[in-house]
Enzyme design. Structure first.
Site, PDB file in Angstrom:
ATOM      1  N   ASP B  88       4.981  46.026  62.218  1.00  0.00           N
ATOM      2  CA  ASP B  88       6.304  45.520  61.850  1.00  0.00           C
ATOM      3  C   ASP B  88       7.353  46.456  62.442  1.00  0.00           C
ATOM      4  O   ASP B  88       7.236  47.681  62.327  1.00  0.00           O
ATOM      5  CB  ASP B  88       6.412  45.476  60.325  1.00  0.00           C
ATOM      6  N   HIS B  95      20.713  45.817  60.226  1.00  0.00           N
ATOM      7  CA  HIS B  95      19.831  46.131  59.098  1.00  0.00           C
ATOM      8  C   HIS B  95      19.631  47.643  58.963  1.00  0.00           C
ATOM      9  O   HIS B  95      19.807  48.212  57.878  1.00  0.00           O
ATOM     10  CB  HIS B  95      18.482  45.426  59.288  1.00  0.00           C
ATOM     11  N   GLU B 156      12.128  39.874  53.082  1.00  0.00           N
ATOM     12  CA  GLU B 156      12.699  40.271  54.364  1.00  0.00           C
ATOM     13  C   GLU B 156      12.488  39.115  55.326  1.00  0.00           C
ATOM     14  O   GLU B 156      11.348  38.753  55.616  1.00  0.00           O
ATOM     15  CB  GLU B 156      12.034  41.543  54.917  1.00  0.00           C
ATOM     16  N   GLU B 158      12.087  37.603  58.746  1.00  0.00           N
ATOM     17  CA  GLU B 158      11.692  38.142  60.048  1.00  0.00           C
ATOM     18  C   GLU B 158      11.096  37.030  60.920  1.00  0.00           C
ATOM     19  O   GLU B 158      10.696  35.985  60.423  1.00  0.00           O
ATOM     20  CB  GLU B 158      10.622  39.241  59.877  1.00  0.00           C
ATOM     21  N   ASP B 188       8.374  39.486  54.895  1.00  0.00           N
ATOM     22  CA  ASP B 188       7.692  40.744  54.582  1.00  0.00           C
ATOM     23  C   ASP B 188       8.170  41.226  53.207  1.00  0.00           C
ATOM     24  O   ASP B 188       9.047  42.068  53.097  1.00  0.00           O
ATOM     25  CB  ASP B 188       8.012  41.772  55.665  1.00  0.00           C
ATOM     26  N   ARG B 192      11.168  47.636  46.634  1.00  0.00           N
ATOM     27  CA  ARG B 192      12.059  48.691  47.133  1.00  0.00           C
ATOM     28  C   ARG B 192      11.944  49.990  46.353  1.00  0.00           C
ATOM     29  O   ARG B 192      12.131  51.078  46.922  1.00  0.00           O
ATOM     30  CB  ARG B 192      13.512  48.214  47.111  1.00  0.00           C
ATOM     31  N   LYS B 208       4.932  47.651  50.630  1.00  0.00           N
ATOM     32  CA  LYS B 208       4.860  46.524  51.566  1.00  0.00           C
ATOM     33  C   LYS B 208       3.502  45.830  51.544  1.00  0.00           C
ATOM     34  O   LYS B 208       3.410  44.660  51.922  1.00  0.00           O
ATOM     35  CB  LYS B 208       5.074  47.027  52.995  1.00  0.00           C
ATOM     36  N   THR B 212       2.455  39.743  52.692  1.00  0.00           N
ATOM     37  CA  THR B 212       3.344  39.343  53.782  1.00  0.00           C
ATOM     38  C   THR B 212       3.063  37.869  54.035  1.00  0.00           C
ATOM     39  O   THR B 212       1.919  37.500  54.305  1.00  0.00           O
ATOM     40  CB  THR B 212       3.054  40.162  55.060  1.00  0.00           C
TER      41      THR B 212
END
Lengths: 362, 362
Positions: B88, B95, B156, B158, B188, B192, B208, B212
């Site tokens: 990734d 960002h 996220e 992407e 993704d 946090r 993470k 995904t």
């Protein structure tokens, strides 16, 4: 003769096909020819689970078939399993402390999180290669506008853990042996200059992803029983998910050689975080565990210089070259250098050797 | 009817087997039944290379067999390919700048390396799931002695790139289309608070690796021709290995919905680093490229608030909640929230939608 399997791997003879083999002493038993387990990689055995692992082991003890064995020196070894995901930890307090002292001399050597969780990252499974594979010196970005072959090629002496039984939810520390098949040696080759430049803020990438060598032989957990030892004291007390009743601390002495000269003897028992804690951590968020997953300990280093597990520490990032018995010295690896890492424990426990020779960039 | 394949995926009907399908409009063509390409995942087609990709495409144009198609709404979609390695990137300047401003308000928002190389890291291939899969709120370590379900669950938005043809050496920017088969949407998911606590110094891990999501449909590169656009100006000039003659900048408008309400519309053309540069970077150290490798762009964000690609930015880490049209607001995702990300471009180009619903921690 009678075999008590010490390790499993994948071999071929001449131009023959790949076969599963069991190593006992200096002989390799062809598990397929002996009618015990037919496969071309360890993965089907890994997936079969502990009952089958035990059954295969028990059948090996009965084998007395000279005709199904080969002298270990006459076979070609292959990567023993297809790696699913590869994660690498950073579990040695001595290693992490030395890295902190080298790169952040004015700050506390350990980051605030280090004693609260086993820090790890994902590596590149596709570049895991078997012991004996040559390592081409990689090129990469080295700084602003600067590109070239790494000038700081390093090894990292590590122990890796091979997952057999998958999981779709958290694996508790005490369920380690229900999922992990065995252990192999790992050399996580590193380009320290590339790594240094790229690693903020998302961690190592090109500095690690060019090659990771693993030993050709995977030693099943039950063969490591004589090496189990007391886990290190952990202060502060880790979170509950990191507490098991009987941690998998292992008494293994690692021996690192450059061109045949022993340069360091790290001890795996000096690791702060244990492999059952690594597995519990890896899965506590629900991350899928798959057959063939490999997770490694990170560099194994001890408190003294002659127990450090990489050249970054052994040469203090090149400031204090490591003398070799031939009169030479090393800051980092030179083209042509052969690095061999082996590991032994009590009662004949051995992880064998992982080796690789550095080839020039091209 | 006549089909011009806009995308490829893997579907099943009822309890039937998985089959390769081509999407055209609202119909799915069974590629196996039509005698074009039989497989249960995209991987064999990925591995077949550009000549076969073109041949399959050409044969689709001739298909006029109503009986081999199904209404898209009646089939079940599966993960379109087995993911080898998942990397990734962090390719949006907006960002990365916002993240820097949020977490390091007293320092320059971009790290010194950011404009010199496309920063990336490896994720966990084993937890890549297909659009529609529920996302269980993960738990993890949140701080010293602190553990629990994430309180900062984020998406996220992407775009991901799917590798077909392997390589054992560096792939030049201009060879992008000789290796990459196509493009899919990626969400993704990120925790946090876990990520913040764990990510120094080796990058994101548990924050993470729980999930995904990827879109069910992979759009082949040739179908993206109408969306190619001028690449952003890069200053300083990147290193030679990052310079191609015709970068793969793409004019795609992303639309992010929470529970059906559009909350942001990032533009992929606002990305700083292009996917051909990501591929060249990924392999410049000699890292093996395999069929099924997936690399994603990182969060797609633009200069304005309504073009930001994750809640970390949209709510400024919770300090400035994002209002929803139903009178509610979000700092981070709540249990039951459904996130849908879609992408469209000129001349009918579409990447479809990747969606997922947050389920409570259990």
């Amino acid at each position: 003769m009678s075999l008590g399997a010490a390790a499993y791997g994948v071999f071929s003879v001449g131009d023959g096909p790949r076969r599963l083999g069991a190593l006992a002493g200096d002989r390799v038993l062809d598990l397929s020819a002996a009618g015990i387990f037919a496969a071309t990689s360890l993965n089907p055995l890994l997936a079969a689970g502990p009952a089958v692992w035990r059954e295969v082991h028990d059948r090996l003890a009965d084998v007395a078939l000279e005709e199904h064995t080969h002298p270990a020196g006459t076979v070609r070894m292959h990567r023993p399993f297809d790696v699913a995901d590869y994660a690498d930890f950073y579990a040695s307090e001595h290693h992490a402390t030395n890295v902190g002292r080298i790169f952040r001399p004015d700050a506390p050597p350990l980051h605030p999180n280090w004693k609260h969780l086993p820090i790890g990252y994902h590596g590149r499974a596709g570049t895991v290669v078997v012991s004996g594979t040559d390592i081409r010196r990689p090129a990469g970005p080295l700084g602003p506008g600067e590109f070239g072959p790494t000038r700081k090629l390093d090894f990292e002496a590590e122990v890796g853990f091979v997952v057999g039984v998958p999981s779709r939810g958290p694996v508790r520390c005490d369920d380690f042996a229900a999922h992990v098949f065995g252990v192999c040696l790992v050399n996580d080759w590193s380009a320290r200059d590339v790594q240094r430049w790229e690693a903020t803020p998302l961690g190592p990438f090109l500095g690690k992803s060019f090659a990771t060598s693993i030993g050709a032989w995977v030693v099943p957990l039950h063969a490591l029983a004589p090496a189990r030892t007391a886990a290190p004291r952990q202060e502060p007390l880790p979170l509950p998910y990191l507490r098991g009743d009987r941690p998998w601390a292992l008494d293994l002495e690692i021996e690192i050689r450059i061109n045949g000269y022993v340069v360091s003897r790290p001890r795996f028992a000096d690791m702060y975080w244990t492999p059952d804690q690594m597995l519990a951590h890896l899965t506590v968020n629900g991350a899928t565990l798959r057959t063939g997953d490999l997770f490694a300990s990170g560099t194994i280093s001890g408190p003294a210089r002659d127990r450090r597990g990489c050249l970054l520490e052994l040469s203090w990032d090149g400031r204090d070259p490591l003398p070799l018995p031939d009169g030479g010295s090393r800051t980092y690896l030179e083209d042509g250098d052969t690095v061999s890492i082996s590991a032994t424990g009590p009662a004949g426990v051995s992880l064998g050797t992982v080796t690789g020779t550095v080839r020039p960039h091209s």
